[in-house]
Design an enzyme around this catalytic site. Structure first.
Site, PDB file in Angstrom:
ATOM      1  CG  ASP A   7       0.002   0.703   2.709  1.00  0.00           C
ATOM      2  OD1 ASP A   7       0.900   0.184   3.297  1.00  0.00           O
ATOM      3  OD2 ASP A   7      -0.985  -0.486   3.678  1.00  0.00           O
ATOM      4  CG  HIS A   8      -0.789   4.816   1.385  1.00  0.00           C
ATOM      5  ND1 HIS A   8      -1.870   4.081   1.408  1.00  0.00           N
ATOM      6  CD2 HIS A   8      -0.169   5.528   2.527  1.00  0.00           C
ATOM      7  CE1 HIS A   8      -2.276   4.536   2.906  1.00  0.00           C
ATOM      8  NE2 HIS A   8      -0.962   5.565   3.775  1.00  0.00           N
ATOM      9  CB  CYS A  65       0.467  -2.584   5.283  1.00  0.00           C
ATOM     10  SG  CYS A  65       0.349  -3.382   6.591  1.00  0.00           S
ATOM     11  N   GLY A  66       1.966  -0.331   6.198  1.00  0.00           N
ATOM     12  CA  GLY A  66       2.785  -0.143   7.062  1.00  0.00           C
ATOM     13  C   GLY A  66       3.319  -0.123   8.495  1.00  0.00           C
ATOM     14  CB  THR A  67       2.253  -2.625  10.977  1.00  0.00           C
ATOM     15  OG1 THR A  67       1.002  -2.756  10.789  1.00  0.00           O
ATOM     16  CG2 THR A  67       1.676  -1.152  11.861  1.00  0.00           C
ATOM     17  N   GLY A  68       2.211  -4.250   8.481  1.00  0.00           N
ATOM     18  CA  GLY A  68       2.832  -5.970   7.661  1.00  0.00           C
ATOM     19  C   GLY A  68       1.676  -6.241   8.489  1.00  0.00           C
ATOM     20  CB  ILE A  69      -0.475  -5.791  11.853  1.00  0.00           C
ATOM     21  CG1 ILE A  69       0.420  -5.466  12.411  1.00  0.00           C
ATOM     22  CG2 ILE A  69      -2.062  -6.400  12.284  1.00  0.00           C
ATOM     23  CD1 ILE A  69       0.468  -5.020  13.493  1.00  0.00           C
ATOM     24  CG  HIS A  98       8.982 -24.234  13.488  1.00  0.00           C
ATOM     25  ND1 HIS A  98       9.487 -23.702  14.880  1.00  0.00           N
ATOM     26  CD2 HIS A  98       9.862 -24.840  12.864  1.00  0.00           C
ATOM     27  CE1 HIS A  98      10.629 -24.343  15.811  1.00  0.00           C
ATOM     28  NE2 HIS A  98      11.237 -24.781  13.832  1.00  0.00           N
ATOM     29  NE  ARG A 132       8.871 -30.141  17.269  1.00  0.00           N
ATOM     30  CZ  ARG A 132       9.946 -29.570  16.872  1.00  0.00           C
ATOM     31  NH1 ARG A 132      10.620 -30.703  16.088  1.00  0.00           N
ATOM     32  NH2 ARG A 132      10.103 -28.862  17.407  1.00  0.00           N
ATOM     33  CG  HIS A 133       7.896 -28.146  12.583  1.00  0.00           C
ATOM     34  ND1 HIS A 133       7.637 -27.231  13.699  1.00  0.00           N
ATOM     35  CD2 HIS A 133       8.895 -28.636  13.099  1.00  0.00           C
ATOM     36  CE1 HIS A 133       8.441 -27.604  14.227  1.00  0.00           C
ATOM     37  NE2 HIS A 133       9.542 -27.849  14.060  1.00  0.00           N
TER      38      HIS A 133
END
Length: 150
Positions: A7-8, A65-69, A98, A132-133
């Site tokens: 994004d911007h 993006c700004g945070t990746g969240i 993992h 296991r992963h």
């Protein structure tokens, strides 16, 4: 092929990512945004990248993006996507080893170019360990089979 979207708020970080991909001869498809215009809606680009990865058009993706969240939340709504926000190389390696993450998410307001480079190196140098992963990733993917999920 890597699907790339932003994004911007992550326009400059995208330049660093493209520099990294070019230095490693990793092919990519840029889904935008192509202009640094305020108010670009990150879910639009997250969905483009997530659909490219889930359909098999691209092997993996990178969302910025700004945070990746925000981009990670949007991308993870798409069936088959395991998008991980990473702020250091340890998390990037673990996300691949993992969790078999198929989209790396980063935030320009959180990390600088040097850390971004280390995160990209960690993500692309790591391989899913299985074992296991594998069982745990399958449990995550089974959630998508829940009839309440669309």
């Amino acid at each position: 092929m890597i699907a790339l979207g932003n994004d911007h708020a992550a326009f400059n970080l995208k330049k660093t990512v493209i520099e990294f991909l070019n230095s490693k001869n990793i092919p990519y498809k840029d889904f935008g945004a192509f202009e640094k215009v305020e108010g670009i809606d990150y879910p639009d680009y997250a969905l483009k990248v997530a659909h490219a990865v889930s359909s098999g058009e691209c092997e993996m993706g990178i969302l910025l993006c700004g945070t990746g969240i925000g981009v990670s939340i949007a991308a993870n709504k798409v069936r088959g996507i395991r998008a991980a926000v990473c702020t250091d190389s340890f998390c990037a390696k673990a996300a691949r080893q993992h969790n078999n993450a198929n989209i790396l998410c980063m935030g320009e307001r959180v990390i600088g170019p040097g850390v971004a480079w280390e995160i990209l190196e960690g993500f692309f140098s790591a391989q899913f360990e299985g074992g296991r992963h594998q069982r745990r990733v399958e449990k995550i993917m089974d959630i998508e089979k829940d009839p309440h999920m669309k």
